[in-house]
Scaffold this motif. Structure first.
Motif, PDB file in Angstrom:
ATOM      1  N   ALA A  66      -7.274   4.009  10.239  1.00 21.45           N
ATOM      2  CA  ALA A  66      -8.698   4.372  10.231  1.00 21.45           C
ATOM      3  C   ALA A  66      -9.580   3.132  10.101  1.00 21.45           C
ATOM      4  CB  ALA A  66      -8.977   5.345   9.089  1.00 21.45           C
ATOM      5  N   ARG A  68      -2.814   7.710  -1.732  1.00 16.98           N
ATOM      6  CA  ARG A  68      -2.926   9.146  -1.526  1.00 16.98           C
ATOM      7  C   ARG A  68      -2.845   9.528  -0.051  1.00 16.98           C
ATOM      8  NH1 ARG A  68      -8.404  11.852  -3.296  1.00 16.98           N
ATOM      9  NH2 ARG A  68      -8.706  12.416  -1.149  1.00 16.98           N
ATOM     10  N   PHE A  69      -3.352   8.658   0.821  1.00 14.06           N
ATOM     11  CA  PHE A  69      -3.362   8.950   2.255  1.00 14.06           C
ATOM     12  C   PHE A  69      -2.167   8.340   2.979  1.00 14.06           C
ATOM     13  CE2 PHE A  69      -7.840   9.086   0.962  1.00 14.06           C
ATOM     14  CZ  PHE A  69      -8.084  10.416   1.248  1.00 14.06           C
ATOM     15  N   GLY A  70      -1.212   7.822   2.240  1.00 18.13           N
ATOM     16  CA  GLY A  70      -0.017   7.257   2.837  1.00 18.13           C
ATOM     17  C   GLY A  70      -0.121   5.752   3.015  1.00 18.13           C
ATOM     18  N   ARG A 120      -2.116   5.500   7.309  1.00 21.03           N
ATOM     19  CA  ARG A 120      -3.385   6.146   7.673  1.00 21.03           C
ATOM     20  C   ARG A 120      -4.619   5.318   7.328  1.00 21.03           C
ATOM     21  NH1 ARG A 120      -1.243  11.038   5.335  1.00 21.03           N
ATOM     22  NH2 ARG A 120      -0.079  12.071   6.984  1.00 21.03           N
ATOM     23  N   PRO A 121      -4.705   4.741   6.130  1.00 17.09           N
ATOM     24  CA  PRO A 121      -5.903   3.944   5.841  1.00 17.09           C
ATOM     25  C   PRO A 121      -6.060   2.757   6.791  1.00 17.09           C
ATOM     26  CG  PRO A 121      -4.687   4.389   3.827  1.00 17.09           C
ATOM     27  CD  PRO A 121      -3.838   4.864   4.955  1.00 17.09           C
ATOM     28  N   THR A 161       0.836  -1.196   0.000  1.00 14.53           N
ATOM     29  CA  THR A 161       0.000   0.000   0.000  1.00 14.53           C
ATOM     30  C   THR A 161       0.868   1.242   0.000  1.00 14.53           C
ATOM     31  OG1 THR A 161      -1.720  -1.142   1.244  1.00 14.53           O
ATOM     32  CG2 THR A 161      -1.777   1.261   1.276  1.00 14.53           C
TER      33      THR A 161
END
Length: 159
Positions: A91, A82-84, A87-88, A79
């Motif tokens: 969350a 866009r969110f690193g 982070r996904p 992975t």
């Protein structure tokens, strides 16, 4: 970043990153303590499951980490969106943990006594889902600490 740090290949984190990133580990540990301190009692007293079953199941699920950790680690390695990288997973892991515990503690007691097999299945299934969310969270914490900084002067500040 200083020229010496760039030349030496040292990745330095900002102070706010060093302070805020470990809060993920704190949140995960709060979940862990609250859930594990009550889960066996909940299973035996509220759901009327066997005490031995509830205790052994909790221990067995910890052994499932030996299987889930490498799988989730491999997903994280692949992975980079866009969110690193983390982070996904942080969350999603938090959402999985919250939803599974709310369902476990809120809805499972509504399963009638005449359907004990369903209580056992729901208890094991929902707790397993919680373990997946927990693995997402802890994998991020452990992996992120090594990625955030490799500066030997910063490492002791947040580990």
């Amino acid at each position: 970043m200083s020229e010496n740090a760039k030349a030496a290949g040292v990745n330095r984190a900002k102070l706010y990153q060093l302070v805020l990133f470990p809060l993920n580990n704190g949140a995960t540990n709060v979940y862990y303590v609250l859930v594990l301190s009550y889960i066996a009692t909940f299973g035996s007293n509220v759901l009327a499951l066997g005490t031995l079953f509830a205790s052994v199941m909790v221990t067995a699920m910890r052994l499932c980490d030996a299987i889930t950790d490498p799988i989730i680690g491999a997903l994280m390695d692949r992975t980079n969106g866009r969110f690193g990288k983390f982070r996904p997973f942080m969350a999603i892991g938090n959402a999985i943990m919250a939803i599974s515990i709310l369902i476990l503690y809120g809805i499972t007691p509504m399963i009638p006594d005449t359907m004990m097999w369903a209580r056992y299945a729901a208890f094991v299934g929902l707790y397993f889902v919680w373990v997946i969310g927990y693995t997402f969270q802890t994998s991020c914490t452990r992996s992120g600490q090594t990625v955030l900084t490799n500066d030997p002067k910063q490492r002791p500040l947040f580990t």
